[in-house]
Design an enzyme around this catalytic site. Structure first.
Site, PDB file in Angstrom:
ATOM      1  CB  VAL A  10      -3.984  -6.009 -18.881  1.00  0.00           C
ATOM      2  CG1 VAL A  10      -2.614  -6.226 -19.491  1.00  0.00           C
ATOM      3  CG2 VAL A  10      -5.079  -6.292 -19.895  1.00  0.00           C
ATOM      4  N   GLY A  11      -6.331  -7.479 -16.645  1.00  0.00           N
ATOM      5  CA  GLY A  11      -7.565  -7.197 -15.919  1.00  0.00           C
ATOM      6  C   GLY A  11      -8.788  -7.042 -16.798  1.00  0.00           C
ATOM      7  CB  THR A  13     -11.918 -11.329 -17.019  1.00  0.00           C
ATOM      8  OG1 THR A  13     -11.437 -12.055 -18.153  1.00  0.00           O
ATOM      9  CG2 THR A  13     -13.139 -12.035 -16.451  1.00  0.00           C
ATOM     10  CE  LYS A  34     -12.296 -15.081 -23.161  1.00  0.00           C
ATOM     11  NZ  LYS A  34     -11.433 -13.963 -22.759  1.00  0.00           N
ATOM     12  CD  GLU A 107     -12.988 -11.191 -21.048  1.00  0.00           C
ATOM     13  OE1 GLU A 107     -11.851 -11.491 -20.655  1.00  0.00           O
ATOM     14  OE2 GLU A 107     -14.034 -11.512 -20.460  1.00  0.00           O
ATOM     15  N   GLY A 108     -12.457 -10.102 -25.722  1.00  0.00           N
ATOM     16  CA  GLY A 108     -11.484 -10.795 -26.546  1.00  0.00           C
ATOM     17  C   GLY A 108     -10.536 -11.653 -25.737  1.00  0.00           C
ATOM     18  N   GLY A 168      -6.706  -1.748 -15.980  1.00  0.00           N
ATOM     19  CA  GLY A 168      -7.421  -2.927 -15.523  1.00  0.00           C
ATOM     20  C   GLY A 168      -7.055  -3.438 -14.147  1.00  0.00           C
ATOM     21  N   PRO A 198      -9.145  -1.303  -9.144  1.00  0.00           N
ATOM     22  CG  PRO A 198     -10.108  -1.384  -7.026  1.00  0.00           C
ATOM     23  CD  PRO A 198     -10.329  -0.828  -8.385  1.00  0.00           C
TER      24      PRO A 198
END
Length: 236
Positions: A10-11, A13, A34, A107-108, A168, A198
């Site tokens: 879904v974006g 990262t 991470k 970040e999961g 995302g 974007p």
């Protein structure tokens, strides 16, 4: 701050990189943690390499565990025959990073309740244990409302603050669903829309990415994004 997705791809990262890039642009020291990287081999670039490429080498990165199968962290660790990363390990690493950085981003992997270990530990446990707010990175497509609502509901149930919602990967040619979701996402989550990045942002140069990040995230992150204006631009 913890960043979670409503699912994979879904974006998340790229949004993490955008938050980091704007923080660095304000001369803040940033670390990205991470806890578990899955689906990447030992010599392949992972999410943290992508964040470093987009946000700059000044961003400190720390990966606690890497497992080659593209599965939930607990399953990937079990298949690799290695111990999983636990929420307590992730929380301890975040606290350690906070001692030397102005901002720590965690970040999961996948969604909020994806299991880290076979005891049922999740990213939500990490956020709760260190008192960190959670930024929800949502899909723009059909099905995102249910996933976003469930994520936000679980945060409220656990007493975890929601830092808002970011789309995302905002499509270059948004369809009716995506355009309607700009209004509906904040309603179902009872949380503000604080950005829309974007879908091609990961292909940009570092300087181009910084400019896009500035346009794509709200002022609380150092950006210029205005949710009402953005929604009006794409009104269904």
């Amino acid at each position: 701050m913890v960043l979670t997705g409503t699912g994979t791809g879904v974006g998340k990262t790229v949004v993490t990189a955008a938050v980091a890039a704007l923080a660095r642009d304000r001369n803040r020291s940033v670390a990205v943690l991470k806890p578990a990287q899955t689906g990447v081999g030992p010599d392949e670039p992972g999410d943290l390499e992508e964040i470093g490429r987009l946000a700059g080498p000044e961003v400190t990165t720390w990966e606690l565990g890497r497992f080659p199968d593209p599965l939930a962290p607990n399953t990937a660790a079990r298949r690799a025959g290695r111990p999983p990363v636990t929420p307590s390990q992730a929380a301890a690493a975040a606290v350690e990073l906070s001692r030397g950085h102005d901002q720590v981003l965690i970040e999961g992997a996948g969604g909020l309740l994806v299991r880290f270990d076979d005891d049922g530990g999740t990213l939500a446990d990490v956020a709760w244990s260190i008192g960190a707010p959670v930024l929800i990175v949502a899909d723009a497509r059909l099905g995102t409302l249910n996933a976003t609502a469930l994520t936000a509901e679980e945060l409220r149930r656990r007493g975890i603050a929601c830092a808002g919602i970011v789309v995302g990967a905002w499509p270059a040619e948004p369809d009716l669903t995506a355009r309607c979701n700009l209004d509906d996402l904040p309603l179902v989550a009872d949380a503000p829309l604080v950005g829309a990045v974007p879908e091609n942002a990961a292909t940009l140069t570092r300087q181009e990415f910084l400019e896009v990040a500035r346009r794509s995230l709200a002022p609380e992150f150092g950006g210029e994004f205005d949710a009402n204006g953005f929604a009006a631009e794409f009104a269904a």
